[in-house]
Design an enzyme around this catalytic site. Structure first.
Site, PDB file in Angstrom:
ATOM      1  N   THR A   1     -10.744   8.381 -31.397  1.00 28.89           N
ATOM      2  CA  THR A   1     -10.653   9.330 -30.285  1.00 28.89           C
ATOM      3  C   THR A   1     -12.037   9.501 -29.662  1.00 28.89           C
ATOM      4  OG1 THR A   1      -8.788  10.489 -31.260  1.00 28.89           O
ATOM      5  CG2 THR A   1     -10.130  11.748 -29.720  1.00 28.89           C
ATOM      6  N   GLY A   2     -12.062   9.721 -28.348  1.00 24.93           N
ATOM      7  CA  GLY A   2     -13.338   9.954 -27.665  1.00 24.93           C
ATOM      8  C   GLY A   2     -13.567   8.913 -26.587  1.00 24.93           C
TER       9      GLY A   2
ATOM     10  N   THR B   1     -15.868   6.576 -26.223  1.00 28.11           N
ATOM     11  CA  THR B   1     -16.169   5.207 -26.636  1.00 28.11           C
ATOM     12  C   THR B   1     -14.910   4.541 -27.183  1.00 28.11           C
ATOM     13  OG1 THR B   1     -18.320   6.128 -27.296  1.00 28.11           O
ATOM     14  CG2 THR B   1     -17.917   3.821 -27.819  1.00 28.11           C
TER      15      THR B   1
ATOM     16  N   ASP C   1     -13.594   3.767 -34.460  1.00 24.52           N
ATOM     17  CA  ASP C   1     -13.704   5.128 -33.940  1.00 24.52           C
ATOM     18  C   ASP C   1     -15.128   5.366 -33.440  1.00 24.52           C
ATOM     19  OD1 ASP C   1     -13.061   7.749 -33.340  1.00 24.52           O
ATOM     20  OD2 ASP C   1     -12.274   8.227 -35.329  1.00 24.52           O
ATOM     21  N   GLY C   2     -15.339   6.445 -32.745  1.00 29.34           N
ATOM     22  CA  GLY C   2     -16.674   6.839 -32.307  1.00 29.34           C
ATOM     23  C   GLY C   2     -17.299   7.768 -33.334  1.00 29.34           C
TER      24      GLY C   2
ATOM     25  N   ASP D   1     -20.450  11.219 -33.604  1.00 27.23           N
ATOM     26  CA  ASP D   1     -21.410  12.101 -32.927  1.00 27.23           C
ATOM     27  C   ASP D   1     -22.813  11.941 -33.493  1.00 27.23           C
ATOM     28  OD1 ASP D   1     -19.390  13.315 -31.253  1.00 27.23           O
ATOM     29  OD2 ASP D   1     -18.626  14.135 -33.130  1.00 27.23           O
TER      30      ASP D   1
ATOM     31  N   ALA E   1     -16.501  16.046 -32.285  1.00 29.83           N
ATOM     32  CA  ALA E   1     -16.766  16.693 -30.993  1.00 29.83           C
ATOM     33  C   ALA E   1     -15.501  16.735 -30.148  1.00 29.83           C
ATOM     34  CB  ALA E   1     -17.878  15.966 -30.253  1.00 29.83           C
ATOM     35  N   GLY E   2     -14.631  15.753 -30.351  1.00 32.99           N
ATOM     36  CA  GLY E   2     -13.386  15.726 -29.601  1.00 32.99           C
ATOM     37  C   GLY E   2     -12.282  16.552 -30.249  1.00 32.99           C
TER      38      GLY E   2
ATOM     39  N   GLU F   1      -8.593  11.921 -37.659  1.00 36.46           N
ATOM     40  CA  GLU F   1      -9.545  10.810 -37.795  1.00 36.46           C
ATOM     41  C   GLU F   1      -9.855  10.548 -39.272  1.00 36.46           C
ATOM     42  OE1 GLU F   1     -11.946  11.207 -33.551  1.00 36.46           O
ATOM     43  OE2 GLU F   1     -12.663  12.313 -35.290  1.00 36.46           O
TER      44      GLU F   1
END
Ligand code: 5RP
Length: 230
Positions: A27-28, A30, A82-83, A85, A97-98, A104
């Site tokens: 999620t996010g 990127t 995944d991205g 932070d 952050a999302g 996740e």
């Protein structure tokens, strides 16, 4: 980070995808690039089955005709992309952050391999400059908040604890129906101890410290994408 760099990090991770794989989709902003690039491969004939880590990613993937499943229907995933932070030593991560940190973490845990895609600004020597997202039950919020504050104090936190809100001011609610408290530690010297202490609080559903989970980071910069291993 520029969208171009995010996309290049995503493209590098796409090289890990093989036909027939079961994939976790992060999620996010990127991760969105990864989903778009994956969709191009699917349209070109790649077979895969994917589990999204949020309703937002599920909606994006459905719109791009990526085949989706869930962790009730399959017993493991081969790869999750995944991205993050923050990416600290040993590829310890702060995520969330999302607001998707719970799903996740469940998806990453069900995966044989989890990799992150990010830009160089996410690399840090010590985790904690980015406020740590903590997903909490709505019931007993005050008690949970006080318990987290005590842990922050015990670990020398430099900042406070804030209930995450949407732009309009109402509390942010996760896909699981929980709230998020963002804990400004400043620096987290003992991530394992903080992780254990937070999970001992009954009202804490999960937190955004991903320790010993990530197997590789694809980090994009002006000079291209470099791989970072634990
Ligand atoms: C969502 C996350 C994201 O992966 C993280 O916030 C990174 O997002 P972005 O790629 O937009 O910087 O943990 O819960």
């Amino acid at each position: 980070m520029s969208e171009t760099q995010k996309r290049e990090a995503a493209r590098a991770a796409l090289d890990e995808v093989r036909p027939g794989m079961r994939l976790g989709l992060g999620t996010g902003s990127t991760a969105r690039h990864f989903v778009e690039l994956l969709a191009e491969k699917v349209a070109a004939g790649l077979e895969c089955l994917c589990v999204p880590t949020s309703e937002a990613t599920a909606e994006q993937a459905r719109g791009l005709d990526i085949p989706l499943t869930d962790l009730d229907s399959i017993d493991h995933l081969d790869l999750t992309v995944d991205g993050a932070d923050e990416i600290g030593p040993g590829l310890a991560l702060i995520k969330g952050a999302g607001g998707a940190l719970l799903r996740e973490k469940i998806v990453a845990d069900a995966s044989t391999r989890m990799v992150v895609i990010a830009d160089g600004s996410k690399l840090v020597d010590t985790l904690g400059r980015f406020p740590l997202p903590i997903e909490v039950n709505r019931f007993g919020l005050g008690a949970t908040r006080r318990a987290i504050a005590r842990i922050m104090e015990a670990h020398g936190a430099e900042g406070g604890l804030a209930l995450r809100r949407r732009a309009a001011g109402e509390p942010f609610v996760t896909d699981g129906g929980h709230l998020i408290l963002d804990a400004s530690f400043g620096r987290i010297s003992s991530p394992e101890a903080v992780s254990r202490a937070l999970l001992d609080i009954p009202g804490v559903v999960q937190h955004g410290l991903f320790l010993a989970v990530c197997k590789r980071a694809y980090v994009a910069g002006a000079d291209g994408v470099k791989t970072v291993d634990p």
